[in-house]
Write an enzyme that holds these catalytic residues in place. Sequence first.
Site: not given
Ligand SMILES: *Cc1c(COP(=O)(O)O)cnc(C)c1O
Length: 410
Positions: A268-270, A307, A311, A337-338, A365
């Site tokens: 599940e890459p984002g 971000r 983070y 304004c922060e 993100y």
């Molecule tokens: C956010 C998330 C991801 C993706 O994470 P990345 O760091 O963006 O790759 C995959 N699985 C789940 C369940 C998430 O909440």
Amino acid sequence: MEIVNNKYTIQGLDLLDVVSEFGSPLYVYDAAKISHQVENLKAAFPGMPLRIKFACKSLTNLSILKLIRANGAELDTVSIQEVRLGLKAGFKPEEILFTPNCVSFNEIKEAVALGVMINIDNISILEQFGHEYHNTVPVCVRLNPHIMAGGNKKISTGHVDSKFGISIFQLRHLHRVIQSNNINVIGLHMHSGSDILDAEVFLRGAEVLFEAAMEFPDLQFIDFGSGFKVAYREGDVTTDLQELGIQLSKAFKAFCKSYGRKLEIWFEPGKYLVSEAGYFLVRTNVIKTTPATVFVGVESGQNHLIRPMMYDAYHDMVNISNIDGTKRIYTVVGYICETDTFGLDRKLSEVHEGDIIAIKNAGAYGFMMASNYNSRFRPAEVLIIDGKAKLIRKRETMEDLFKNQVEIDI
Ligand SMILES: *Cc1c(COP(=O)(O)O)cnc(C)c1O
């Protein structure tokens, strides 16, 4: 983004022209880079029954979702709204995984009604699920293998005091709930958080999952979540995908052999798919010299890209208006304004008021976490595809700020 004829370009388009056409601040995504990342991931697991579920919370623009789908990837969603966006983008329900955390059972019922695969990360929800559906709706279970990933606790989700997943130490309780409700568990899942440094961490988590999997006889897949690390600055160590592919494929095949059946392997890459494909282009409003620092004040802020402030994320940046300029040190800040710092002590080609700064790694993100704080409009989004720049989200207007407000007589 590459330099061609002394200009910063994507697919041959001069980014300054793109800004002239669509205005700034502007999120720009390179479709070719996204496709390339999907192909890279596939190529790391040749011959394996691999399914890529794009974690769409990183970037849910409908056109991006369509592009992801056209590249043969599927979706991981964390809210019913993301599920609906996925369906609207053309994904079939069975291509969508719903991995919520701390949502109401009603939301899960809604997702079941839409036909998507549910991933449950809480024993009490699993019990309710069992009471409601027994074995009629197959389900995936999210385990927490307690593998500590990366260094930043805010973005690691597998450690012992994390709110995510069902602890591996609760397996007995989990099995009792599954058996007494006759629940059909067809998938096991782990996602140990962002920024996993090497194949080693993945494999440690995988081994824990394989061991647990032996006691789930009806599995069809194992989902290893994400955490692929991408480079945010030059020289950053990134996940060695080739190495991970070789090692995990080997371990997975061995597991399938002892399990007695071939299972699918899911990810599940984002960030991995979209982070580097995105650039956030902002115009310089002012150069402000103080006794200590030269500030570049840009027409954007943490309301558009949070971000760095949230983070401490490092986002590399370049002045695309002055390629050959002398390098100078600047602190790049926003107009909110922060305290609103994009980058501290950055070496940029000399910046003049009006110059466009391109902030990198803005695909994941970035826009998704943008807000209207300070009553600013959220930026427009553009996708560069087949050598053309296409608007995929309009810039907001005052109408958007008024839209849901109810003015009462006072
Ligand atoms: C956010 C998330 C991801 C993706 O994470 P990345 O760091 O963006 O790759 C995959 N699985 C789940 C369940 C998430 O909440």
